[in-house]
Design a protein around this motif. Structure first.
Motif, PDB file in Angstrom:
ATOM      1  N   ALA A  75     -50.224   6.835  42.878  1.00  0.00           N
ATOM      2  CA  ALA A  75     -50.551   7.354  44.207  1.00  0.00           C
ATOM      3  C   ALA A  75     -51.493   6.369  44.887  1.00  0.00           C
ATOM      4  O   ALA A  75     -52.565   6.064  44.363  1.00  0.00           O
ATOM      5  N   ARG A  76     -51.122   5.854  46.051  1.00  0.00           N
ATOM      6  CA  ARG A  76     -51.860   4.787  46.713  1.00  0.00           C
ATOM      7  C   ARG A  76     -52.796   5.315  47.792  1.00  0.00           C
ATOM      8  O   ARG A  76     -52.466   6.256  48.521  1.00  0.00           O
ATOM      9  N   SER A  77     -53.928   4.650  47.918  1.00  0.00           N
ATOM     10  CA  SER A  77     -54.846   4.932  49.009  1.00  0.00           C
ATOM     11  C   SER A  77     -54.401   4.165  50.252  1.00  0.00           C
ATOM     12  O   SER A  77     -53.544   3.273  50.186  1.00  0.00           O
ATOM     13  N   ILE A  78     -55.017   4.484  51.391  1.00  0.00           N
ATOM     14  CA  ILE A  78     -54.734   3.753  52.628  1.00  0.00           C
ATOM     15  C   ILE A  78     -55.080   2.281  52.455  1.00  0.00           C
ATOM     16  O   ILE A  78     -54.341   1.387  52.896  1.00  0.00           O
ATOM     17  N   ALA A  79     -56.205   1.994  51.796  1.00  0.00           N
ATOM     18  CA  ALA A  79     -56.618   0.606  51.574  1.00  0.00           C
ATOM     19  C   ALA A  79     -55.611  -0.137  50.706  1.00  0.00           C
ATOM     20  O   ALA A  79     -55.304  -1.316  50.953  1.00  0.00           O
ATOM     21  N   ASP A  80     -55.085   0.542  49.682  1.00  0.00           N
ATOM     22  CA  ASP A  80     -54.057  -0.077  48.830  1.00  0.00           C
ATOM     23  C   ASP A  80     -52.817  -0.429  49.643  1.00  0.00           C
ATOM     24  O   ASP A  80     -52.244  -1.509  49.496  1.00  0.00           O
TER      25      ASP A  80
END
Length: 250
Positions: A75-80
């Motif tokens: 699950a990715r963050s916005i920054a990722d």
């Protein structure tokens, strides 16, 4: 103490399993700063699944994916997501037909908190060779090549460090394919961005990428370079990479 420099992308022992079958099988790959790497393989070999795992679209994987030394989870963050952007195979399917090009380009700028959006959208269109008045049209009013340029502009607007290319020319007319490849080559040179591209077409990958990895049955089976393939036909070169005799019947 010298600063530690991390590669833009490092994949280690990445696997995707569906039932008892390995779609991607223990793949490891490293992408260096400013490097353009191509993964070539026949349909169904797992190359697009691999790319979608890296992009954070496919979440059912095991192993390690790191971007600039940062471990990426399923699950990715916005920054990722800002670090890695993807350009898909079919630009018509990748663009919302009910949104104008302005809406489509503005959305990632809003999500990632960029200001000065008018300027960024205009300069984004300039960068991919589209007239600025295109922003007030809908995707259905553009040609296939223009739509793919919009997709490239959208991906680059958030200033990613890595651009993932999933067969970016295979849905386009042959006459337009070279234009898009030349555009991507220019943007790569100008921005120093790292590229990871997958395709079934060795000639397309060799046009873009200096290092080429062959994928078969979910595994990376061979690595070569564009220079090593010089003078060979795409079919003969691909068969040689797989260790199989070339088809000379046609």
């Amino acid at each position: 103490m010298a600063a530690v420099s991390f590669p833009p992308l490092e994949i280690r022992n990445l696997s995707v399993r569906l039932g008892g079958a390995a779609i991607v099988d223990d793949v490891s790959l490293r992408l260096e700063v400013g490097e353009n790497v191509g993964i070539v393989g026949e349909s169904g070999c797992g190359k697009s699944t691999l790319l979608k795992c890296v992009a954070g679209i496919h979440r059912n994987w095991s192993g390690t994916i790191e971007a600039l030394g940062r471990p990426l989870s399923n699950a990715r963050s916005i920054a990722d997501r800002r670090l890695l952007q993807i350009v898909f195979q079919d630009p018509l399917a990748a663009l919302n037909p009910a949104h104008t090009i302005d809406d489509i380009l503005r959305e990632p700028l809003v999500i990632h908190g960029f200001d000065d959006r008018e300027r960024r959208i205009a300069e984004g269109l300039d960068a991919v060779g589209l007239a600025r008045n295109v922003r007030f049209r809908f995707p259905g009013q553009l040609s296939g090549g223009q739509r793919q340029r919009v997709c490239i502009a959208r991906a680059l607007l958030v200033e990613p460090r890595i651009l993932l290319l999933d067969e970016p020319t295979s849905a386009l007319d042959v006459s337009v394919q070279a234009e898009i490849l030349n555009l991507l080559t220019r943007l790569h040179a100008e921005r120093g961005i790292s590229l990871l591209m997958v395709s079934h077409d060795l000639a397309v990958v060799a046009h873009m990428c200096k290092r080429i990895v062959v994928m078969a049955n979910g595994s990376l089976v061979r690595t070569t370079t564009r220079d090593e393939l010089t003078g060979q036909s795409p079919n003969a070169a691909y068969q040689a990479l797989l260790g199989a005799p070339a088809d000379t019947t046609g």
